[in-house]
Design a protein around this motif. Structure first.
Motif, short mmCIF file in Angstrom:
data_model
loop_
_atom_site.label_atom_id
_atom_site.label_comp_id
_atom_site.label_asym_id
_atom_site.label_seq_id
_atom_site.Cartn_x
_atom_site.Cartn_y
_atom_site.Cartn_z
N ASP A 142 0.83 -1.21 0.00
CA ASP A 142 0.00 0.00 0.00
C ASP A 142 0.86 1.26 0.00
O ASP A 142 0.51 2.27 -0.62
CB ASP A 142 -0.91 0.01 1.24
CG ASP A 142 -1.94 -1.13 1.20
OD1 ASP A 142 -2.21 -1.63 0.09
OD2 ASP A 142 -2.45 -1.50 2.27
N ILE A 143 2.00 1.22 0.70
CA ILE A 143 2.89 2.39 0.73
C ILE A 143 3.42 2.70 -0.67
O ILE A 143 3.53 3.86 -1.05
CB ILE A 143 4.05 2.13 1.72
CG1 ILE A 143 3.53 2.11 3.17
CG2 ILE A 143 5.15 3.20 1.56
CD1 ILE A 143 4.57 1.77 4.20
N LEU A 144 3.72 1.67 -1.45
CA LEU A 144 4.22 1.86 -2.81
C LEU A 144 3.09 2.02 -3.84
O LEU A 144 3.36 2.26 -5.01
CB LEU A 144 5.10 0.69 -3.22
CG LEU A 144 6.50 0.62 -2.60
CD1 LEU A 144 7.24 -0.61 -3.12
CD2 LEU A 144 7.30 1.87 -2.89
N ASN A 145 1.84 1.85 -3.37
CA ASN A 145 0.68 1.94 -4.28
C ASN A 145 0.75 0.90 -5.40
O ASN A 145 0.52 1.20 -6.57
CB ASN A 145 0.56 3.35 -4.88
CG ASN A 145 0.22 4.39 -3.83
OD1 ASN A 145 -0.54 4.12 -2.91
ND2 ASN A 145 0.78 5.59 -3.98
N ARG B 80 10.81 4.46 -7.57
CA ARG B 80 11.54 5.59 -8.17
C ARG B 80 10.64 6.83 -8.22
O ARG B 80 11.08 7.95 -7.95
CB ARG B 80 12.01 5.21 -9.57
CG ARG B 80 12.93 6.22 -10.21
CD ARG B 80 13.30 5.81 -11.61
NE ARG B 80 13.91 4.49 -11.64
CZ ARG B 80 14.13 3.79 -12.75
NH1 ARG B 80 13.77 4.30 -13.92
NH2 ARG B 80 14.70 2.62 -12.69
N LYS B 81 9.37 6.63 -8.57
CA LYS B 81 8.43 7.75 -8.67
C LYS B 81 8.19 8.39 -7.31
O LYS B 81 8.21 9.62 -7.17
CB LYS B 81 7.12 7.25 -9.27
CG LYS B 81 6.06 8.32 -9.44
CD LYS B 81 4.80 7.73 -10.07
CE LYS B 81 3.73 8.80 -10.22
NZ LYS B 81 2.48 8.22 -10.81
N LEU B 82 7.98 7.56 -6.28
CA LEU B 82 7.72 8.10 -4.94
C LEU B 82 8.97 8.69 -4.31
O LEU B 82 8.90 9.69 -3.59
CB LEU B 82 7.15 6.99 -4.04
CG LEU B 82 5.72 6.55 -4.36
CD1 LEU B 82 5.34 5.34 -3.51
CD2 LEU B 82 4.74 7.69 -4.09
N ALA B 83 10.13 8.09 -4.58
CA ALA B 83 11.38 8.58 -3.99
C ALA B 83 11.67 10.00 -4.45
O ALA B 83 12.13 10.84 -3.67
CB ALA B 83 12.54 7.65 -4.35
N ARG B 84 11.41 10.27 -5.71
CA ARG B 84 11.64 11.62 -6.22
C ARG B 84 10.67 12.63 -5.57
O ARG B 84 11.03 13.78 -5.34
CB ARG B 84 11.45 11.62 -7.73
CG ARG B 84 11.69 12.97 -8.38
CD ARG B 84 11.55 12.87 -9.89
NE ARG B 84 12.54 11.94 -10.43
CZ ARG B 84 12.59 11.58 -11.71
NH1 ARG B 84 11.70 12.04 -12.56
NH2 ARG B 84 13.53 10.76 -12.14
N LEU C 169 10.09 4.64 3.11
CA LEU C 169 9.98 4.19 1.72
C LEU C 169 11.17 3.31 1.34
O LEU C 169 11.01 2.28 0.69
CB LEU C 169 9.91 5.41 0.80
CG LEU C 169 9.73 5.13 -0.70
CD1 LEU C 169 8.37 4.49 -0.95
CD2 LEU C 169 9.85 6.43 -1.50
N ASN C 170 12.37 3.70 1.76
CA ASN C 170 13.57 2.89 1.47
C ASN C 170 13.50 1.54 2.16
O ASN C 170 13.94 0.52 1.61
CB ASN C 170 14.83 3.65 1.90
CG ASN C 170 15.20 4.75 0.93
OD1 ASN C 170 14.91 4.65 -0.25
ND2 ASN C 170 15.82 5.80 1.41
N ARG C 171 12.98 1.53 3.40
CA ARG C 171 12.85 0.27 4.14
C ARG C 171 11.88 -0.69 3.43
O ARG C 171 12.14 -1.88 3.30
CB ARG C 171 12.39 0.54 5.56
CG ARG C 171 12.39 -0.67 6.47
CD ARG C 171 12.07 -0.28 7.89
NE ARG C 171 10.66 0.04 8.05
CZ ARG C 171 9.73 -0.85 8.42
NH1 ARG C 171 10.09 -2.10 8.65
NH2 ARG C 171 8.48 -0.51 8.55
N VAL C 172 10.77 -0.11 2.97
CA VAL C 172 9.78 -0.92 2.26
C VAL C 172 10.38 -1.47 0.96
O VAL C 172 10.23 -2.65 0.63
CB VAL C 172 8.53 -0.06 1.96
CG1 VAL C 172 7.62 -0.78 0.97
CG2 VAL C 172 7.79 0.24 3.25
N TYR C 173 11.09 -0.60 0.23
CA TYR C 173 11.66 -1.04 -1.05
C TYR C 173 12.73 -2.11 -0.83
O TYR C 173 12.85 -3.06 -1.62
CB TYR C 173 12.26 0.15 -1.78
CG TYR C 173 12.95 -0.24 -3.06
CD1 TYR C 173 12.22 -0.66 -4.17
CD2 TYR C 173 14.34 -0.20 -3.16
CE1 TYR C 173 12.85 -1.04 -5.34
CE2 TYR C 173 14.97 -0.59 -4.33
CZ TYR C 173 14.22 -1.00 -5.41
OH TYR C 173 14.85 -1.38 -6.56
#
Length: 358
Positions: free
Chosen positions: A33-36, A51-55, A74-78
């Motif tokens: 869900d965090i990454l959609n 990549r889209k959310l990180a930017r 976000l980095n932890r999830v990825y």
């Protein structure tokens, strides 16, 4: 009875681990869900979403006080969803499995009893091999750094393709046990390899789109996940594109400020002038002087420098330094006398050490 008991243990153990490995859907979807993205998304879809959310949430671009926390989360999830083994553990029992380094919040009863680990846990302790990270310099103009631009980069990238036969891959050292007799076991270390479909590397032309953002600085890097060198038994490395600024004929950039030099005639230097400088985006910047301009004089135009990377609505300063072009040729005695009357200056020659500023 000893052999019967060992067969019961083996049957129960295999059934237990097979049940864990055949889960059809994740017990928790928070990370997805965090990454959609969907829990059934491919690795490429997960990488694109990251990549889209990180930017968007990067602290350099997002001034929200919570941006750093969101970026770290976000980095932890990825890190979890981009790793096949970690993703399996997360799908099997949620975030609680990820918090424990061994991937489980409880102690395996068979491990503690016999003093060794079964295959699932030894796999969890292995790190997925990764290909080399490539760093590439891309030269851009000062105009592109001022206004922003999208650049298409063509790259020949080695891509893995199916080939005939099989190969040994993911080789690792594992502990096995051998029963020597009633109540006696021996632990041995052996090399275990998976039998995987054979592959070959073939060069393919790839188009990578690089966004040159307004206000980016020389040496700033953009990371493209999984666009680096492939690894035959793991994941591809990353591609890092580093910005390099081409020299400019008119402007020199220092930080967020722009510097340029203008040469004016001696006449304009004495009586004043009005002129225009063409900016990096094609606009005309008006410069006017209604007083004497001496060699080395400098004026500044606030808000005419480079846009700030953190806030494109703000800009640095433009500094303009003047040089004076003196007329060539000789003056008549009458012209010399006329200049003396106009300037009305007394001879005040002063010899000093200019390097020390006396």
């Amino acid at each position: 009875m000893v052999y019967s008991y060992s067969w019961i243990i083996c049957f129960f153990t295999c059934t237990f681990y097979l049940h864990l490995g055949t889960s059809q859907s994740p017990v928790e979807t928070k990370f997805y869900d965090i990454l959609n993205v969907s829990p059934y998304s491919s690795v490429d879809e997960i990488k694109q979403a990251y990549r889209k959310l990180a930017r968007k949430v990067h602290p350099d671009k997002n001034k929200d006080p919570k941006a750093s926390e969101e970026f770290a989360e976000l980095n932890r999830v990825y890190e979890v969803l981009s790793d096949s083994e970690k993703r399996k553990r997360y799908d099997r029992c949620g975030e609680s499995c990820i918090k424990d380094e061994k991937g489980s919040g409880s102690v395996d009863p068979f491990s503690s009893f016999f003093g060794f680990h079964f295959g699932d846990e030894s796999e969890q302790q292995r790190e997925t091999p990764k290909g080399a990270t490539i760093v590439m310099d891309v030269y851009v103009t000062l105009e592109e750094l001022y206004s922003g631009n999208f650049i298409e980069i063509t790259r020949n990238k080695p891509v893995m393709k199916p080939a005939k036969g099989t190969r040994k891959c993911n080789c690792r050292q594992e502990m096995t046990t051998r029963q020597l007799g009633p109540g006696r076991f021996q632990m041995l270390q052996q090399t275990v390899c998976d039998e995987c479909p054979n592959i070959r590397l073939m060069n393919e032309e790839r188009i990578i789109e690089l966004e040159v953002e307004q206000g980016m600085v020389d040496g700033q890097e953009t990371r493209f996940v999984a666009e680096g060198e492939p690894h035959i038994d793991g994941e591809p490395g990353d591609l890092i594109i580093r910005i390099k600024t081409l020299p400019h004929k008119v402007f020199e950039r220092k930080g967020d400020d722009l510097y340029t030099n203008v040469t004016v005639s001696l006449q304009d230097a004495l009586v004043g002038f009005e002129m225009e400088i063409t900016h990096l985006d094609g606009r005309k910047v008006l410069i006017s002087r209604d007083k004497i301009t001496w060699p080395g004089a400098r004026i500044r135009k606030k808000g005419e420098g480079m846009p700030l990377y953190d806030d494109n609505n703000k800009r640095g300063t433009m500094y303009i330094t003047f040089d004076i072009e003196f007329p060539k040729g000789d003056l008549s005695q009458e012209e010399k006398e006329g200049i003396k009357r106009i300037l009305n200056q007394k001879s005040n020659n002063h010899v000093y050490n200019g390097l020390r500023g006396f």
